[in-house]
Design a protein around this motif. Structure first.
Motif, mmCIF file in Angstrom:
data_model
loop_
_atom_site.group_PDB
_atom_site.id
_atom_site.type_symbol
_atom_site.label_atom_id
_atom_site.label_comp_id
_atom_site.label_asym_id
_atom_site.label_seq_id
_atom_site.Cartn_x
_atom_site.Cartn_y
_atom_site.Cartn_z
ATOM 1 N N ARG A 60 -3.507 -20.365 6.757
ATOM 2 C CA ARG A 60 -2.866 -21.630 6.895
ATOM 3 C C ARG A 60 -1.717 -21.600 7.922
ATOM 4 N N LEU A 61 -0.722 -20.449 7.543
ATOM 5 C CA LEU A 61 0.250 -20.351 8.512
ATOM 6 C C LEU A 61 0.033 -19.663 9.648
ATOM 7 N N ALA A 62 -1.120 -19.105 9.870
ATOM 8 C CA ALA A 62 -1.593 -18.322 11.063
ATOM 9 C C ALA A 62 -1.924 -19.718 12.075
ATOM 10 N N VAL A 63 -2.631 -20.632 11.313
ATOM 11 C CA VAL A 63 -3.069 -21.875 12.283
ATOM 12 C C VAL A 63 -1.675 -22.717 12.548
ATOM 13 N N GLU A 64 -0.953 -22.659 11.688
ATOM 14 C CA GLU A 64 0.387 -23.685 12.273
ATOM 15 C C GLU A 64 1.078 -23.015 13.056
ATOM 16 N N GLU A 65 1.449 -21.732 13.160
ATOM 17 C CA GLU A 65 1.981 -20.922 14.391
ATOM 18 C C GLU A 65 1.142 -21.120 15.697
ATOM 19 N N GLU A 66 -0.190 -21.150 15.620
ATOM 20 C CA GLU A 66 -0.813 -21.496 16.952
ATOM 21 C C GLU A 66 -0.738 -23.160 17.150
ATOM 22 N N LEU A 67 -0.264 -23.953 16.257
ATOM 23 C CA LEU A 67 -0.118 -25.357 16.638
ATOM 24 C C LEU A 67 1.275 -25.595 17.102
ATOM 25 N N GLU A 68 2.356 -24.717 16.526
ATOM 26 C CA GLU A 68 3.561 -24.986 17.454
ATOM 27 C C GLU A 68 3.553 -24.323 18.628
ATOM 28 N N ARG A 74 -6.323 -28.739 22.287
ATOM 29 C CA ARG A 74 -6.335 -27.650 21.387
ATOM 30 C C ARG A 74 -5.697 -27.658 20.068
ATOM 31 N N SER A 75 -4.863 -28.641 20.071
ATOM 32 C CA SER A 75 -4.120 -28.764 18.731
ATOM 33 C C SER A 75 -4.947 -29.855 17.873
ATOM 34 N N LEU A 76 -5.561 -30.901 18.495
ATOM 35 C CA LEU A 76 -6.719 -31.577 17.755
ATOM 36 C C LEU A 76 -7.655 -30.767 17.262
ATOM 37 N N ALA A 77 -8.256 -29.843 17.742
ATOM 38 C CA ALA A 77 -9.264 -28.893 17.350
ATOM 39 C C ALA A 77 -8.693 -28.053 16.295
ATOM 40 N N LEU A 78 -7.610 -27.801 16.267
ATOM 41 C CA LEU A 78 -7.086 -26.867 15.286
ATOM 42 C C LEU A 78 -6.932 -27.785 13.776
ATOM 43 N N LEU A 79 -6.536 -29.061 13.835
ATOM 44 C CA LEU A 79 -6.428 -29.810 12.710
ATOM 45 C C LEU A 79 -7.838 -29.824 12.347
ATOM 46 N N GLU A 80 -8.935 -30.090 12.950
ATOM 47 C CA GLU A 80 -10.124 -30.329 12.411
ATOM 48 C C GLU A 80 -10.805 -28.987 11.851
ATOM 49 N N ASP A 81 -10.215 -27.778 12.529
ATOM 50 C CA ASP A 81 -10.599 -26.483 11.960
ATOM 51 C C ASP A 81 -9.875 -26.195 10.419
ATOM 52 N N LEU A 105 -8.524 -26.179 4.359
ATOM 53 C CA LEU A 105 -7.065 -25.550 3.917
ATOM 54 C C LEU A 105 -6.097 -26.723 4.160
ATOM 55 N N LYS A 106 -5.025 -26.680 3.581
ATOM 56 C CA LYS A 106 -4.166 -27.956 3.441
ATOM 57 C C LYS A 106 -3.633 -28.274 4.795
ATOM 58 N N ARG A 107 -3.679 -29.325 5.132
ATOM 59 C CA ARG A 107 -3.008 -29.716 6.438
ATOM 60 C C ARG A 107 -1.734 -30.391 6.085
ATOM 61 N N THR A 108 -0.632 -29.789 6.314
ATOM 62 C CA THR A 108 0.671 -30.172 5.868
ATOM 63 C C THR A 108 1.219 -31.088 6.928
ATOM 64 N N ILE A 109 2.228 -31.681 6.583
ATOM 65 C CA ILE A 109 3.083 -32.642 7.542
ATOM 66 C C ILE A 109 3.375 -31.627 8.633
ATOM 67 N N ARG A 110 3.796 -30.600 8.591
ATOM 68 C CA ARG A 110 4.342 -29.641 9.639
ATOM 69 C C ARG A 110 3.225 -29.602 10.673
ATOM 70 N N ALA A 111 1.851 -29.583 10.268
ATOM 71 C CA ALA A 111 1.018 -29.258 11.209
ATOM 72 C C ALA A 111 0.507 -30.722 11.904
ATOM 73 N N THR A 117 -4.316 -39.390 3.318
ATOM 74 C CA THR A 117 -3.383 -39.643 2.236
ATOM 75 C C THR A 117 -2.105 -38.662 2.448
ATOM 76 N N VAL A 118 -1.840 -38.421 3.749
ATOM 77 C CA VAL A 118 -0.731 -37.615 4.074
ATOM 78 C C VAL A 118 0.624 -38.910 4.855
ATOM 79 N N LYS A 119 1.740 -38.860 4.381
ATOM 80 C CA LYS A 119 2.594 -39.918 4.578
ATOM 81 C C LYS A 119 3.284 -39.354 6.160
ATOM 82 N N PRO A 120 3.440 -40.241 7.114
ATOM 83 C CA PRO A 120 4.051 -39.633 8.333
ATOM 84 C C PRO A 120 5.842 -39.690 8.005
#
Length: 387
Positions: A115-123, A133-140, A146-152, A180-183
């Motif tokens: 998850r941390l590796a994917v978030e680094e790529e999202l950053e 690419r960022s939308l594709a990573l969220l779907e991945d 894997l947990k999609r945190t508010i940071r992602a 069910t993720v609160k912005p």
């Protein structure tokens, strides 16, 4: 007075071995032997107390040295101390503090590492504006459970904002609610920034977005209001932009007046927001001055120093004051970033507005109708924009 009487007196009986008989005889020969004897006894008592105190300090220093070298606690050192009469000292034991063990680093699981590796790529995608690419990573992340945190989510929203993809940003908000993720504030700011880049097609979505912020339990902050005002001002929705400014002013988010109301400071505001602020505050001050209220006069408009060729904010604000309101403005060099509006000009502008709204009597008496004044200024701006 004989020597025997002095030795048997109360003063002489308190003498210890440190007072010799020769001293007592010498004192008895003096005119006041009793006073001299008491003084000598007190001196000897002070010496004994001083010697006892020094001995106690030496003992304590020695015991503390033992504690420092052994490290076995205070009970070991002071437990052997003896009081007078052979009684053992009653000492409270305080154990020496143990050395703090270094905190062990948290061991991450394989899922967390992925998850941390994917978030680094999202950053990285957010920094470069690669929204697809960022939308594709969220779907991945979702497909790999894997947990999609508010940071992602915020990284993806920021990537959409950089390219003005407001539709995709709104779609992200809907997906977050389904997941069910609160912005948070950063999420809404990114969506408003996306609307700002494509204000022609997205300005009608801003009002609903500001309501969504409150619906999620947040209060809009200064960044939200600035973006909303900028979108509406660019889309020529000046009434809605002014309404946002008035709402934010009630919350104390815009502190534009300084020097006790003598300066309107818009140096830190974007040009579109500064224009809305200037119109609103200028109309208020004109109506106030036309009503004959004391204590307020002309004011300076602070736009920030810059070169003459790049003083775009100053030129925009001076154009509004001169062409829309017909004011004579004393313009200082661009490097100072300041222009002056005199009180006489404001009074004249306020009375002209009162004549157009039919509220001249109320303005002269200090009871100007603010809504009519705003309506008249709106008509004047519409005439100017048509020209």
């Amino acid at each position: 007075m004989s020597r025997a009487w002095w030795l048997n007196s109360p003063a002489g009986s308190r003498l210890d071995d440190s007072v010799v008989i020769a001293d007592a005889a010498a004192m008895s020969a003096s005119p006041h032997p009793l006073a001299r004897g008491r003084h000598q006894v007190r001196t000897s008592q002070r010496r004994r107390l001083a010697a006892t105190f020094v001995a106690m300090l030496s003992t304590v220093a020695a015991q503390l040295a033992v504690i420092a070298t052994s490290g076995n606690g205070m009970g070991t050192a002071f437990g052997k101390m003896k009081l007078r009469g052979g009684q053992k000292a009653q000492v409270t034991t305080f154990p020496m503090p143990s050395q703090r063990q270094p905190r062990q680093p948290k061991v991450l699981s394989e899922e967390e590492l992925e998850r941390l590796a994917v978030e680094e790529e999202l950053e990285e995608c957010a920094a470069r504006g690669r929204w697809e690419r960022s939308l594709a990573l969220l779907e991945d992340l979702h497909s790999r459970r894997l947990k999609r945190t508010i940071r992602a989510w915020n990284f993806a929203a920021n990537a959409c904002a950089m390219e003005g993809q407001w539709r995709q940003a709104f779609s992200l908000l809907s997906t977050m609610e389904n997941a069910t993720v609160k912005p948070d504030h950063m999420t809404f700011r990114s969506v408003l920034e996306a609307c700002d880049l494509d204000f022609v097609n997205s300005h009608h979505q801003v009002d609903g977005l500001m309501m969504d912020i409150k619906r999620h339990g947040f209060l809009p902050v200064l960044d939200h209001y600035e973006k909303a005002i900028s979108v509406m001002a660019k889309a020529k929705q000046l009434d809605q932009a002014t309404a946002y400014y008035e709402e934010a002013s009630k919350f104390g988010l815009f502190n534009v007046w300084s020097e006790k109301g003598r300066s309107l400071d818009v140096r830190e505001l974007p040009t579109q927001v500064a224009e809305v602020v200037l119109r609103s505050e200028l109309e208020k001050r004109a109506v106030w001055n036309a009503g004959g209220k004391a204590g307020r006069g002309g004011f300076n408009v602070l736009t920030g120093g810059s070169a003459k060729s790049t003083a775009l904010k100053q030129k925009a604000l001076v154009r509004i004051m001169e062409e829309e309101y017909g004011l004579k403005v004393r313009l200082e060099p661009a490097k100072f970033g300041r222009c002056l509006v005199k009180n006489d000009e404001l009074v004249r502008a306020g009375r002209e507005v009162a004549e157009q709204t039919g509220d001249a009597k109320g303005v002269r008496s200090g009871r100007g109708n603010w809504q009519r004044t705003r309506t008249a200024n709106k008509r004047r701006r519409e005439v100017y924009e048509k020209q």
